[in-house]
Design a protein around this motif. Sequence first.
Motif, mmCIF file in Angstrom:
data_model
loop_
_atom_site.group_PDB
_atom_site.id
_atom_site.type_symbol
_atom_site.label_atom_id
_atom_site.label_comp_id
_atom_site.label_asym_id
_atom_site.label_seq_id
_atom_site.Cartn_x
_atom_site.Cartn_y
_atom_site.Cartn_z
ATOM 1 N N ALA A 117 -30.612 12.769 -60.543
ATOM 2 C CA ALA A 117 -29.352 12.077 -60.226
ATOM 3 C C ALA A 117 -28.172 13.026 -60.061
ATOM 4 N N ARG A 118 -28.440 14.316 -59.809
ATOM 5 C CA ARG A 118 -27.361 15.255 -59.521
ATOM 6 C C ARG A 118 -26.820 15.006 -58.112
ATOM 7 N N ALA A 119 -25.597 15.447 -57.873
ATOM 8 C CA ALA A 119 -25.083 15.500 -56.508
ATOM 9 C C ALA A 119 -25.994 16.440 -55.734
ATOM 10 N N THR A 120 -26.544 15.971 -54.603
ATOM 11 C CA THR A 120 -27.622 16.702 -53.938
ATOM 12 C C THR A 120 -27.453 16.708 -52.432
ATOM 13 N N VAL A 121 -27.578 17.895 -51.841
ATOM 14 C CA VAL A 121 -27.666 18.025 -50.390
ATOM 15 C C VAL A 121 -29.138 18.123 -50.021
ATOM 16 N N LEU A 122 -29.582 17.270 -49.110
ATOM 17 C CA LEU A 122 -30.941 17.326 -48.594
ATOM 18 C C LEU A 122 -30.872 17.767 -47.136
ATOM 19 N N ASP A 123 -31.516 18.888 -46.846
ATOM 20 C CA ASP A 123 -31.442 19.475 -45.518
ATOM 21 C C ASP A 123 -32.843 19.903 -45.088
ATOM 22 N N ALA A 124 -33.035 20.108 -43.795
ATOM 23 C CA ALA A 124 -34.233 20.764 -43.252
ATOM 24 C C ALA A 124 -35.523 20.129 -43.772
ATOM 25 N N ASP A 125 -36.359 20.914 -44.476
ATOM 26 C CA ASP A 125 -37.672 20.422 -44.897
ATOM 27 C C ASP A 125 -37.568 19.217 -45.820
ATOM 28 N N ALA A 126 -36.509 19.135 -46.612
ATOM 29 C CA ALA A 126 -36.350 17.972 -47.485
ATOM 30 C C ALA A 126 -36.167 16.697 -46.666
ATOM 31 N N LEU A 127 -35.495 16.797 -45.533
ATOM 32 C CA LEU A 127 -35.335 15.627 -44.666
ATOM 33 C C LEU A 127 -36.672 15.203 -44.079
ATOM 34 N N THR A 128 -37.484 16.176 -43.707
ATOM 35 C CA THR A 128 -38.817 15.860 -43.201
ATOM 36 C C THR A 128 -39.628 15.126 -44.251
ATOM 37 N N LEU A 129 -39.541 15.580 -45.494
ATOM 38 C CA LEU A 129 -40.293 14.943 -46.570
ATOM 39 C C LEU A 129 -39.794 13.522 -46.838
ATOM 40 N N VAL A 130 -38.485 13.324 -46.821
ATOM 41 C CA VAL A 130 -37.949 11.980 -47.021
ATOM 42 C C VAL A 130 -38.404 11.050 -45.897
ATOM 43 N N ALA A 131 -38.448 11.572 -44.674
ATOM 44 C CA ALA A 131 -38.899 10.765 -43.548
ATOM 45 C C ALA A 131 -40.368 10.386 -43.685
ATOM 46 N N GLN A 132 -41.160 11.237 -44.321
ATOM 47 C CA GLN A 132 -42.604 11.023 -44.434
ATOM 48 C C GLN A 132 -42.995 10.173 -45.636
#
Length: 292
Positions: A117-132
């Motif tokens: 629950a930290r303030a978090t930036v999701l970029d690049a590979d993390a976005l791919t993982l969230v999409a999957q």
Amino acid sequence: MLTPEIISRLAKAEHQHKYDHGHALVLAGGVGRGGAARLAARGALRIGAGLVTLGCPPAALIENAAQLNAIMLTRVDGAEGLGAILQDNRINALCIGPGLGTGEEARRLVEAGLRSARATVLDADALTLVAQHDDLRALLHKSCVLTPHGGEFARLFPDIAARLAAPAAEGPAYSKLDATRAAARAAGCTVLHKGADTVIADPEGRASTSAARDADAAPWLATAGAGDVLAGFIAGLLARGFEPRTAAETAAWLHAECARAFGPGLIAEDLPETLPHVLQSLLSQAGKPAAH
């Protein structure tokens, strides 16, 4: 241009110490894949986070140690190791994704980061993982910032992207602003939809654009690693206590301004190094003392 209030917040008061400006943790990938995370970490430190730590697998420690000085370094033994590190509540912002990889271990790291629950930036590979992975999408929260370019946006929000790409049968046309607002509502967090006309929106529907066109064009940002630095800028501002949408808006403007100030020949490493000159100019114009 940034508002006087934001410029004032970018300054540092004389009585403050490093922990007053937060501690950002940037996760890196394995051996040979640390460059993107190092760029993000440098961006977070330059924008004023009090401390920045790069966390990497044990095998990548030597490689990263050889290239880091002011940025601290810690070993991350998988998701359990990350959980142990995050027992330190002084770490108040995360940057996850640049160079991380998209395998199962990376998925578990993203999950652990989101569960913190930290303030978090999701970029690049993390976005791919969230999409999957729908289970990761379900863990998104209001303190997250997603930073997709057009292709990543389409993978994360295929229905919204399809509507944006469809020819308008009748007016008014569905715009990038409309699409980003819809994406932020769907994700339940701030979305920074990158491009020459970057759009930032939060789940409440508040939105803004950061256009880099015509007289304000910043074509030099079309270079590898520039997005990693932007993610780091956002993470650094989150560590300093900026709200997610404000952090994204401020970082996007400063990112483009650094490119405009540097000009031709820009590479990603130049962005954090140009930022002090941009900040000095802003603070001087506003009558604020430079950050020390």
